[in-house]
Design a protein around this motif. Sequence first.
Motif, PDB file in Angstrom:
ATOM      1  N   TYR A  12      39.856  40.740  88.974  1.00  0.00           N
ATOM      2  CA  TYR A  12      39.195  41.183  89.690  1.00  0.00           C
ATOM      3  C   TYR A  12      37.991  41.505  88.955  1.00  0.00           C
ATOM      4  O   TYR A  12      37.578  41.705  87.745  1.00  0.00           O
ATOM      5  CB  TYR A  12      39.703  42.893  90.463  1.00  0.00           C
ATOM      6  N   THR A  13      36.612  40.837  89.505  1.00  0.00           N
ATOM      7  CA  THR A  13      35.586  41.023  88.584  1.00  0.00           C
ATOM      8  C   THR A  13      34.427  42.040  90.129  1.00  0.00           C
ATOM      9  O   THR A  13      34.203  41.060  90.762  1.00  0.00           O
ATOM     10  CB  THR A  13      34.643  39.872  88.097  1.00  0.00           C
ATOM     11  N   PRO A  14      33.914  42.794  89.073  1.00  0.00           N
ATOM     12  CA  PRO A  14      33.165  43.810  89.784  1.00  0.00           C
ATOM     13  C   PRO A  14      31.577  43.067  90.347  1.00  0.00           C
ATOM     14  O   PRO A  14      30.973  41.985  89.023  1.00  0.00           O
ATOM     15  CB  PRO A  14      32.863  45.234  89.255  1.00  0.00           C
ATOM     16  N   PRO A  15      31.150  43.323  91.840  1.00  0.00           N
ATOM     17  CA  PRO A  15      29.698  42.743  91.696  1.00  0.00           C
ATOM     18  C   PRO A  15      28.828  43.148  90.342  1.00  0.00           C
ATOM     19  O   PRO A  15      28.305  44.268  90.206  1.00  0.00           O
ATOM     20  CB  PRO A  15      29.756  42.765  93.145  1.00  0.00           C
ATOM     21  N   GLN A  16      28.143  42.432  89.952  1.00  0.00           N
ATOM     22  CA  GLN A  16      26.980  43.194  89.307  1.00  0.00           C
ATOM     23  C   GLN A  16      25.896  43.753  90.071  1.00  0.00           C
ATOM     24  O   GLN A  16      24.944  42.734  90.962  1.00  0.00           O
ATOM     25  CB  GLN A  16      26.249  41.440  88.591  1.00  0.00           C
ATOM     26  N   THR A  17      25.684  44.894  89.620  1.00  0.00           N
ATOM     27  CA  THR A  17      24.005  45.200  90.717  1.00  0.00           C
ATOM     28  C   THR A  17      23.069  45.972  89.354  1.00  0.00           C
ATOM     29  O   THR A  17      23.537  46.064  88.208  1.00  0.00           O
ATOM     30  CB  THR A  17      25.060  46.855  91.183  1.00  0.00           C
ATOM     31  N   THR A  18      21.846  45.936  89.916  1.00  0.00           N
ATOM     32  CA  THR A  18      20.648  45.729  89.258  1.00  0.00           C
ATOM     33  C   THR A  18      21.013  47.649  88.962  1.00  0.00           C
ATOM     34  O   THR A  18      21.009  48.317  89.805  1.00  0.00           O
ATOM     35  CB  THR A  18      19.629  45.961  89.334  1.00  0.00           C
ATOM     36  N   GLN A  19      21.245  48.165  87.498  1.00  0.00           N
ATOM     37  CA  GLN A  19      21.194  49.734  87.510  1.00  0.00           C
ATOM     38  C   GLN A  19      19.845  50.288  87.218  1.00  0.00           C
ATOM     39  O   GLN A  19      18.802  49.849  86.611  1.00  0.00           O
ATOM     40  CB  GLN A  19      21.977  50.056  86.300  1.00  0.00           C
ATOM     41  N   GLN A  20      19.144  51.116  87.675  1.00  0.00           N
ATOM     42  CA  GLN A  20      17.997  52.138  88.050  1.00  0.00           C
ATOM     43  C   GLN A  20      18.412  52.938  87.129  1.00  0.00           C
ATOM     44  O   GLN A  20      19.185  53.874  86.941  1.00  0.00           O
ATOM     45  CB  GLN A  20      17.730  52.660  88.785  1.00  0.00           C
ATOM     46  N   VAL A  21      17.417  53.377  86.173  1.00  0.00           N
ATOM     47  CA  VAL A  21      17.581  53.923  85.124  1.00  0.00           C
ATOM     48  C   VAL A  21      16.595  55.351  85.353  1.00  0.00           C
ATOM     49  O   VAL A  21      15.797  55.260  86.297  1.00  0.00           O
ATOM     50  CB  VAL A  21      16.307  53.715  84.066  1.00  0.00           C
ATOM     51  N   LYS A  22      17.572  56.870  85.515  1.00  0.00           N
ATOM     52  CA  LYS A  22      17.669  57.802  86.040  1.00  0.00           C
ATOM     53  C   LYS A  22      16.734  58.801  85.090  1.00  0.00           C
ATOM     54  O   LYS A  22      17.146  58.588  84.013  1.00  0.00           O
ATOM     55  CB  LYS A  22      18.645  58.622  86.476  1.00  0.00           C
ATOM     56  N   MET A  23      15.910  59.048  85.734  1.00  0.00           N
ATOM     57  CA  MET A  23      15.013  60.219  85.202  1.00  0.00           C
ATOM     58  C   MET A  23      14.778  61.651  84.884  1.00  0.00           C
ATOM     59  O   MET A  23      15.120  62.390  86.836  1.00  0.00           O
ATOM     60  CB  MET A  23      13.219  59.710  85.048  1.00  0.00           C
ATOM     61  N   SER A  24      15.245  62.022  84.594  1.00  0.00           N
ATOM     62  CA  SER A  24      15.088  63.530  84.455  1.00  0.00           C
ATOM     63  C   SER A  24      13.741  64.081  85.019  1.00  0.00           C
ATOM     64  O   SER A  24      12.663  63.854  84.721  1.00  0.00           O
ATOM     65  CB  SER A  24      15.434  64.286  83.304  1.00  0.00           C
ATOM     66  N   PRO A  25      13.531  65.485  85.805  1.00  0.00           N
ATOM     67  CA  PRO A  25      12.260  65.829  86.244  1.00  0.00           C
ATOM     68  C   PRO A  25      11.476  66.757  84.870  1.00  0.00           C
ATOM     69  O   PRO A  25      11.942  66.648  83.916  1.00  0.00           O
ATOM     70  CB  PRO A  25      12.986  67.263  86.900  1.00  0.00           C
ATOM     71  N   ARG A  26      10.604  66.062  84.899  1.00  0.00           N
ATOM     72  CA  ARG A  26       9.875  66.786  84.254  1.00  0.00           C
ATOM     73  C   ARG A  26       9.756  68.387  83.862  1.00  0.00           C
ATOM     74  O   ARG A  26       9.735  69.247  82.256  1.00  0.00           O
ATOM     75  CB  ARG A  26       8.364  66.592  84.366  1.00  0.00           C
ATOM     76  N   TRP A  27      10.047  69.148  84.672  1.00  0.00           N
ATOM     77  CA  TRP A  27      10.346  70.467  84.662  1.00  0.00           C
ATOM     78  C   TRP A  27      11.663  70.835  83.460  1.00  0.00           C
ATOM     79  O   TRP A  27      11.498  72.268  83.170  1.00  0.00           O
ATOM     80  CB  TRP A  27      10.435  71.247  85.628  1.00  0.00           C
ATOM     81  N   LEU A  28      12.527  69.642  82.966  1.00  0.00           N
ATOM     82  CA  LEU A  28      13.794  70.283  83.101  1.00  0.00           C
ATOM     83  C   LEU A  28      14.229  70.093  81.906  1.00  0.00           C
ATOM     84  O   LEU A  28      14.559  71.658  81.405  1.00  0.00           O
ATOM     85  CB  LEU A  28      14.865  69.072  83.621  1.00  0.00           C
ATOM     86  N   ALA A  29      13.087  70.039  80.659  1.00  0.00           N
ATOM     87  CA  ALA A  29      13.649  70.631  79.030  1.00  0.00           C
ATOM     88  C   ALA A  29      12.416  71.465  78.708  1.00  0.00           C
ATOM     89  O   ALA A  29      13.087  72.207  78.170  1.00  0.00           O
ATOM     90  CB  ALA A  29      12.561  68.952  78.482  1.00  0.00           C
ATOM     91  N   PRO A  30      11.093  71.312  79.193  1.00  0.00           N
ATOM     92  CA  PRO A  30      10.543  72.681  79.080  1.00  0.00           C
ATOM     93  C   PRO A  30      11.799  73.966  79.696  1.00  0.00           C
ATOM     94  O   PRO A  30      11.739  74.804  78.792  1.00  0.00           O
ATOM     95  CB  PRO A  30       9.658  73.012  79.321  1.00  0.00           C
ATOM     96  N   VAL A  31      11.668  73.614  80.562  1.00  0.00           N
ATOM     97  CA  VAL A  31      12.776  74.989  81.316  1.00  0.00           C
ATOM     98  C   VAL A  31      14.039  75.667  79.901  1.00  0.00           C
ATOM     99  O   VAL A  31      14.502  76.040  79.691  1.00  0.00           O
ATOM    100  CB  VAL A  31      13.081  74.812  82.703  1.00  0.00           C
ATOM    101  N   MET A  32      15.104  74.057  80.014  1.00  0.00           N
ATOM    102  CA  MET A  32      15.936  74.395  79.093  1.00  0.00           C
ATOM    103  C   MET A  32      15.444  74.978  77.687  1.00  0.00           C
ATOM    104  O   MET A  32      15.821  75.430  77.283  1.00  0.00           O
ATOM    105  CB  MET A  32      16.608  72.609  78.610  1.00  0.00           C
TER     106      MET A  32
END
Length: 81
Positions: A12-32
């Motif tokens: 079995y070889t899984p089908p190749q899919t293009t993976q989108q880079v997930k981005m964090s919301p802009r507010w996450l890092a300052p709130v953290m």
Amino acid sequence: MPKPKTRKKAVYTPPQTTQQVKMSPRWLAPVMVASWIIGILWIAVYYVAPTAPLIGALTNWNLLIGFVFIIFGVVLSTRWR
């Protein structure tokens, strides 16, 4: 002469899919970071001035409040990409 062993199924070889880079919301890092700083400052102020107006009435609950802020920052850091 015996026959050579062969695979009956293909590997079995899984089908190749293009993976989108997930981005964090802009507010996450300052709130953290703000949550970590508020938690550390809350605990530090409690130890330096335990009779301060807002902090004095809460006594040892101040430690819980400070750690809740710090833990909230750690939980947010698990969502950061």
